[in-house]
Design an enzyme around this catalytic site. Structure first.
Site, PDB file in Angstrom:
ATOM      1  N   THR A 155       1.077  -1.257  -0.359  1.00 55.52           N
ATOM      2  CA  THR A 155      -0.057  -0.193   0.069  1.00 55.52           C
ATOM      3  C   THR A 155       1.351   1.066   0.389  1.00 55.52           C
ATOM      4  OG1 THR A 155      -1.678  -1.647   1.114  1.00 55.52           O
ATOM      5  CG2 THR A 155      -1.489   1.156   1.095  1.00 55.52           C
ATOM      6  N   THR A 208       2.064  -4.049   4.097  1.00 53.26           N
ATOM      7  CA  THR A 208       1.572  -4.461   5.386  1.00 53.26           C
ATOM      8  C   THR A 208       0.575  -5.789   5.950  1.00 53.26           C
ATOM      9  OG1 THR A 208      -0.357  -3.831   5.661  1.00 53.26           O
ATOM     10  CG2 THR A 208       0.899  -2.181   5.991  1.00 53.26           C
ATOM     11  N   ASP A 209       0.667  -6.611   4.929  1.00 52.05           N
ATOM     12  CA  ASP A 209       0.353  -8.163   5.161  1.00 52.05           C
ATOM     13  C   ASP A 209       0.470  -9.266   5.766  1.00 52.05           C
ATOM     14  OD1 ASP A 209      -2.532  -6.925   4.549  1.00 52.05           O
ATOM     15  OD2 ASP A 209      -2.911  -7.243   2.081  1.00 52.05           O
ATOM     16  N   SER A 266       1.266  -7.312  -0.785  1.00 46.45           N
ATOM     17  CA  SER A 266       1.802  -8.376  -0.285  1.00 46.45           C
ATOM     18  C   SER A 266       1.582  -9.936   0.518  1.00 46.45           C
ATOM     19  CB  SER A 266       3.125  -7.583   1.574  1.00 46.45           C
ATOM     20  OG  SER A 266       1.761  -7.525   1.755  1.00 46.45           O
TER      21      SER A 266
HETATM   22  N1  ASP Z   1      -2.431  -5.699   0.478  1.00 46.59           N
HETATM   23  C1  ASP Z   1      -1.456  -4.888   1.230  1.00 46.59           C
HETATM   24  C2  ASP Z   1      -0.408  -5.335   1.131  1.00 46.59           C
HETATM   25  O1  ASP Z   1       0.112  -5.897   2.102  1.00 46.59           O
HETATM   26  C3  ASP Z   1      -1.808  -3.575   2.580  1.00 46.59           C
HETATM   27  C4  ASP Z   1      -0.961  -3.285   3.198  1.00 46.59           C
HETATM   28  O2  ASP Z   1       0.196  -2.441   2.349  1.00 46.59           O
HETATM   29  O3  ASP Z   1      -0.824  -2.151   3.509  1.00 46.59           O
HETATM   30  O4  ASP Z   1       0.543  -5.146   0.257  1.00 46.59           O
END
Ligand code: ASP
Length: 320
Positions: A21, A101-102, A68
């Site tokens: 993100t 973040t995932d 991710s």
């Molecule tokens: N779906 C995103 C990822 O993990 C979520 C994020 O980065 O906050 O790439």
């Protein structure tokens, strides 16, 4: 690969982009929630934080650009190789990685287990896309670079810097699906905080038994599956996993997110004992949170799986 800033007197670091993100862009009106992760390149992320040019001479490399949730073992292998390459250059002081973040906590722990360096490796991320009016990525990137160039960061190993907090790879976990303070280090607590230009450290990370593990080649990752114990759990999934001829590679290990302090339904437990007799390595964590004590002290199920993957890969390499 580019030099984004060149100020000879400044410390040199590398920023590796992997997506997430933090590199996300709105699919329509930036004031609305819809966006796609892993769109902007790492150079574009740096350009949105001009203050970085006063902190460090920054090299960049785009290792991947993905959401991710779609992380693969092949990208992990490539990422660890690129981090090792850059940190082997005497002039490079630290490595910052932008990530989603995932699965940030898994990538961080994987790198903690395979890298053999005392130079700091800092993962950072964002909960809001780069195009959001109130994007959190630029500040997180600035904080990550501040940690990277700080002398006290040497020896910390792999850390995650998010929302001004420095987390150890072993302890950090995503604990909220929407807030910018999305990460927690659980009972052990964070390592410290970034406050303006100051880095305040409260404790050191705990040592990792067995590390560094050999880095598996992209084609050499074993299969370790995750199960969760819940009401009605039984032997069915374990039996399917062991008897399936479609699985390539065959099942090497199972990690169970157990109930409470790591308990498992008696029917699932019987199946796990049978799996062990078939040569499958079984480890139990808890779906509630870290279980205290033992070799796996404090590891959640996804991190226990990372450790078991690397243990099995090392064993396979030694037997070859
Ligand atoms: N779906 C995103 C990822 O993990 C979520 C994020 O980065 O906050 O790439």
């Amino acid at each position: 690969m580019t030099d984004s800033f060149s100020r000879a007197a400044l410390p040199q670091i590398v920023v590796l982009g992997t997506g997430g993100t933090i590199a996300g862009a709105a699919t329509g009106d930036p004031s609305l929630p819809g966006y796609t992760a892993g769109v902007l390149g790492v150079d574009a992320l740096l350009q949105s934080v001009p203050a970085l040019g006063r902190l460090a001479q920054i090299h960049t490399e785009q290792v991947a650009n993905l959401d991710s949730k779609d992380m693969t073992f092949a990208v992990w292998t490539q990422l660890a190789e690129r981090v090792a390459y850059w940190l082997a250059q005497p002039q490079i002081q630290a490595c910052v990685i932008t990530h989603g973040t995932d699965t940030l906590e898994e990538t961080a722990y994987f790198l903690r287990l395979v890298l053999d360096t005392d130079k700091p490796v800092i993962l950072t991320a964002a909960m809001r896309p780069a195009t959001a009016l109130n994007a959190d990525g630029p500040q997180n990137l600035l904080d990550a670079v501040r940690v990277a160039v700080h002398p006290a960061a040497r020896g910390l190993g792999v850390v995650c810097v998010l929302h001004g907090v420095v987390h150890a790879a072993r302890d950090v976990t995503k604990a909220n699906t929407h807030a910018v303070e999305a990460f927690s280090s659980g009972e052990r607590g964070p390592l410290g905080e970034v406050d303006g230009e100051a880095l305040r450290l409260w404790r050191q990370p705990v040592p990792e038994a067995g590390a560094p593990f050999p880095l598996p080649a992209a084609s050499e990752w074993p299969r370790v599956e995750l199960l969760t114990n819940a009401a009605g759990s039984d032997s069915a999934l374990v039996c399917c996993l062991i008897s399936s001829t479609a699985l390539q590679p065959r099942l090497g290990g199972l990690v169970v997110a157990g109930t409470g302090g790591g308990t498992v339904h008696r029917e699932l437990e019987a199946a796990l004992r049978w799996a062990e007799q078939q040569g499958v390595r079984v480890r139990v964590a808890s779906r509630v949170g870290p279980v205290r004590g033992g070799a796996d002290d404090g590891l959640n199920a996804v991190k226990l799986r990372v450790r078991l993957l690397l243990e099995l890969a090392a064993q396979n390499q030694a037997e070859r």
